[in-house]
Design a protein around this motif. Sequence first.
Motif, short mmCIF file in Angstrom:
data_model
loop_
_atom_site.label_atom_id
_atom_site.label_comp_id
_atom_site.label_asym_id
_atom_site.label_seq_id
_atom_site.Cartn_x
_atom_site.Cartn_y
_atom_site.Cartn_z
N HIS A 62 9.59 32.37 59.52
CA HIS A 62 8.22 31.97 59.80
C HIS A 62 7.86 32.30 61.24
O HIS A 62 7.52 31.45 62.04
N LEU A 63 7.97 33.55 61.56
CA LEU A 63 7.76 34.02 62.92
C LEU A 63 6.31 33.86 63.34
O LEU A 63 5.40 34.04 62.55
N THR A 64 6.11 33.54 64.62
CA THR A 64 4.76 33.46 65.14
C THR A 64 4.35 34.79 65.75
O THR A 64 3.19 35.00 66.06
N GLN A 65 5.30 35.68 65.96
CA GLN A 65 5.00 37.03 66.43
C GLN A 65 6.09 37.95 65.91
O GLN A 65 7.16 37.50 65.53
N GLY A 66 5.79 39.23 65.88
CA GLY A 66 6.77 40.19 65.37
C GLY A 66 7.93 40.36 66.33
O GLY A 66 7.84 40.01 67.51
N PRO A 67 9.04 40.86 65.82
CA PRO A 67 10.19 41.09 66.70
C PRO A 67 9.89 42.20 67.71
O PRO A 67 9.11 43.11 67.45
N THR A 68 10.51 42.10 68.87
CA THR A 68 10.39 43.12 69.91
C THR A 68 11.61 44.03 69.80
O THR A 68 12.74 43.54 69.75
N VAL A 69 11.37 45.33 69.74
CA VAL A 69 12.46 46.29 69.61
C VAL A 69 12.46 47.18 70.85
O VAL A 69 11.42 47.68 71.27
N ARG A 70 13.65 47.36 71.42
CA ARG A 70 13.80 48.23 72.58
C ARG A 70 14.95 49.18 72.33
O ARG A 70 16.03 48.75 71.92
N LEU A 71 14.72 50.47 72.56
CA LEU A 71 15.77 51.48 72.46
C LEU A 71 16.12 51.95 73.85
O LEU A 71 15.24 52.15 74.69
N ARG A 72 17.42 52.12 74.10
CA ARG A 72 17.83 52.68 75.38
C ARG A 72 19.17 53.37 75.24
O ARG A 72 19.95 53.07 74.33
N ARG A 73 19.42 54.31 76.15
CA ARG A 73 20.70 55.01 76.19
C ARG A 73 21.64 54.23 77.09
O ARG A 73 21.26 53.80 78.18
N ILE A 74 22.87 54.05 76.60
CA ILE A 74 23.87 53.34 77.39
C ILE A 74 25.20 54.08 77.29
O ILE A 74 25.47 54.75 76.29
N PRO A 75 26.06 53.95 78.31
CA PRO A 75 27.40 54.52 78.19
C PRO A 75 28.28 53.55 77.38
O PRO A 75 28.17 52.33 77.53
N ALA A 76 29.12 54.08 76.54
CA ALA A 76 30.01 53.25 75.73
C ALA A 76 31.04 52.56 76.62
O ALA A 76 31.69 53.21 77.44
N ASP A 77 31.14 51.24 76.47
CA ASP A 77 32.20 50.53 77.17
C ASP A 77 33.48 50.65 76.34
O ASP A 77 33.50 51.32 75.30
N GLU A 78 34.54 50.01 76.78
CA GLU A 78 35.83 50.15 76.10
C GLU A 78 35.78 49.67 74.64
O GLU A 78 36.30 50.32 73.74
#
Length: 136
Positions: free
Chosen positions: A79-95
């Motif tokens: 029962h969300l009051t607003q839509g989900p926020t989606v963010r894409l980003r490039r990251i280096p893989a950690d261990e």
Amino acid sequence: MPTPHYGQPRYRVIADELKERIENGVIPLGALLPTESVLTAEFQVARGTIRKAIAALRDAGYAATEHGRGTYATQKSLHLTQGPTVRLRRIPADEQLATLFQIKVGTTLIERETVVQRGDQVDMVIRAYRILPATP
């Protein structure tokens, strides 16, 4: 598990039961629903009845089906009051990510972060990763 349906179609009773499991967290959001064969055995009905129940869940927004992945619980029950926020980003893989993906530490990954809120309250944060596609 026979259930009295009091005039409701059997698929509707099953859809309501599955919806309740999603709303109560028995089937967590994003988790796959049990397979058709498991549900046919549990509810002692034909496969077509299960398919109609799952279709009803999809129509109501409680489930989504992805080809090759299966049917999983969706966010309708929040029962969300607003839509989900989606963010894409490039990251280096950690261990840890490098081990999971079987790649070198530092390899570029795409991180998809989804923040689901109810009003001003953060309800959940979901992070998914994938390997950056190679460019020819």
